[in-house]
Motif scaffolding. Sequence first.
Motif, PDB file in Angstrom:
ATOM      1  N   PHE A  30       9.229   3.463   6.651  1.00  0.00           N
ATOM      2  CA  PHE A  30       9.772   2.296   5.949  1.00  0.00           C
ATOM      3  C   PHE A  30      10.110   1.181   6.939  1.00  0.00           C
ATOM      4  O   PHE A  30       9.756   0.016   6.732  1.00  0.00           O
ATOM      5  N   ALA A  31      10.764   1.530   8.033  1.00  0.00           N
ATOM      6  CA  ALA A  31      11.131   0.522   9.027  1.00  0.00           C
ATOM      7  C   ALA A  31       9.897  -0.077   9.692  1.00  0.00           C
ATOM      8  O   ALA A  31       9.824  -1.292   9.944  1.00  0.00           O
ATOM      9  N   GLY A  53      11.551  12.877   3.129  1.00  0.00           N
ATOM     10  CA  GLY A  53      10.853  13.454   4.272  1.00  0.00           C
ATOM     11  C   GLY A  53      11.428  12.973   5.591  1.00  0.00           C
ATOM     12  O   GLY A  53      12.082  11.921   5.665  1.00  0.00           O
ATOM     13  N   GLN A  54      11.130  13.710   6.653  1.00  0.00           N
ATOM     14  CA  GLN A  54      11.732  13.393   7.947  1.00  0.00           C
ATOM     15  C   GLN A  54      11.200  12.087   8.540  1.00  0.00           C
ATOM     16  O   GLN A  54      11.866  11.449   9.359  1.00  0.00           O
ATOM     17  N   GLU A  55       9.992  11.639   8.129  1.00  0.00           N
ATOM     18  CA  GLU A  55       9.419  10.400   8.649  1.00  0.00           C
ATOM     19  C   GLU A  55       9.510   9.242   7.652  1.00  0.00           C
ATOM     20  O   GLU A  55       8.993   8.162   7.920  1.00  0.00           O
ATOM     21  N   ILE A  74       0.846  -1.202   0.000  1.00  0.00           N
ATOM     22  CA  ILE A  74       0.000   0.000   0.000  1.00  0.00           C
ATOM     23  C   ILE A  74       0.879   1.250   0.000  1.00  0.00           C
ATOM     24  O   ILE A  74       0.656   2.200  -0.766  1.00  0.00           O
ATOM     25  N   TRP A  75       1.887   1.244   0.860  1.00  0.00           N
ATOM     26  CA  TRP A  75       2.780   2.400   0.951  1.00  0.00           C
ATOM     27  C   TRP A  75       3.589   2.571  -0.330  1.00  0.00           C
ATOM     28  O   TRP A  75       3.804   3.691  -0.803  1.00  0.00           O
ATOM     29  N   THR A  76       4.026   1.441  -0.925  1.00  0.00           N
ATOM     30  CA  THR A  76       4.762   1.515  -2.184  1.00  0.00           C
ATOM     31  C   THR A  76       3.898   2.109  -3.283  1.00  0.00           C
ATOM     32  O   THR A  76       4.350   2.963  -4.063  1.00  0.00           O
ATOM     33  N   ALA A  77       2.621   1.673  -3.359  1.00  0.00           N
ATOM     34  CA  ALA A  77       1.707   2.241  -4.352  1.00  0.00           C
ATOM     35  C   ALA A  77       1.471   3.727  -4.095  1.00  0.00           C
ATOM     36  O   ALA A  77       1.345   4.517  -5.040  1.00  0.00           O
TER      37      ALA A  77
END
Length: 502
Positions: free
Chosen positions: A420-421, A413-415, A393-396
Amino acid sequence: MSRSQIPEQTLDAQGDSPLHRRDENTRDGIQSSHRMLGFSDALLSIIATVMILPVTHTEISPEQQFDKSIQKLLATRIAVYLMTFLIVTVAWAAHTRLFQVVGKIDDTLALLNLACMMTITFLPYTFSLMVTFPDVPLGIFLFCVCVIAIGAVQALIVGYAFHFPHLLNPQIRCSAHRALSQKHVLRLVLRGPALCFAAAIFSLFFFPMSYFLMVTIIFLPHISKAISWCKNRLMGLREPPAHSVEPFSFDLHAPLSKERVEAFSDGVYAIVATLLILDICEDNVPDPKDVQEKFRGSLVAALGAYGPHFLAYFGSFATVGLLWFAHHSLFLHVRKATQAMGLLNTLSLAFVGGLPLAYQQTSAFAQQPHDELERVRVSCAIIFFASIFQFAIWTAALLQQAETLQPAVRFGGQEHAFMFAKLTLYPCASLLAFSATCLLSRFSTAIFHLMQIAVPFAFLLLRLLVRLALAALRVLQGLRPAHPQPGQAEAEAQSQLLPAPC
């Protein structure tokens, strides 16, 4: 005054307040659909999630080996569960889009919606027949009949709402092409039931084709979009005819709102967590006669015998909770959910719904230790797919980050590194545990429990670990010798030959 004679509302032009409009709507028997939609969302999320119960209750006796026949049976039931779960989510999406068209409800619409929900609640029973009698077509036939009935009731809702236009969304109510809009909505509502009608016929003499048609329902919006894209590429964009100017102002293929996706997802996570404790209450309360005979009246000793079950429950609940936490953290930074993100979220929820099966497998370690390796692998696979689709979902979202994500989690970005982790923690941990069982099969149970214990602590330390990793990377980059660019060394040599400036 009959409903068909209610004039179009011009209260905004007259300057009436929203409270006055709400009072008049209540007096006329018209009300907002928000509460009914909340009830329907909750019911649909429950129905989708309890589909896993016939799979978790697959009876495997302690003397029975976890051989290929059992693996095939379990894999078949999981596949059918995933299909039916996704079909229910398609029904939820269709219901949500339907009430984007129907803006308000009256008593008749509320009762029609209840009839639709009653038909949906019968789906788990038909699914139980499908997995219990896989070679008998009656379960498939009844499942298809339920989907057809759902489509018929939704078609009645569409017909009733368009017959009384004051119930429609204002944008459609004021459209000059309301009849074309009605046909468009009916076509979208009935295409899934039409495929189920064909599947019901095929179930009578060739049921594998029925499964294929039901799977097609899941991907029908994406298939339609792909066909339209191919047609436009081959034939070019054509000008719409003059009579169809703005036939339908709502795009029913558009992604659902982020808020509705979050609400449905929260419902699935909450119900999965509840199913875990229901299994504990049902299976792990000692029988009073056994307490007296086997444990000499000591309830503490009797509960001690269920220690592995409680360990499996706490580990499974922590998994559900942390997957919800990762999902919550992701959607906290999502601005807009695309269609691809919605599909990936549905696939993730389907495997989250399978976590009660993972609990059943891990709680059986004590009774069937000879099968613990296979059960650990089943549990790791379920957790891996539930979490890897979250990462997808995040990759899309990153592919269209300017439109879908807040600046903090975009590239740079700072986050970004922290997100990702957070989203890769469970996929990596479950894959590592699965791989470790291949090398150390004797310690498969210990490896799995170690993963369940270590991941929550890793979540607690994650931000500190990410900061330390980024600091270490910056130090390594600082220690690396700087190599001058090809033209930079010649420029420095020439500058040494030139006279110093005055």
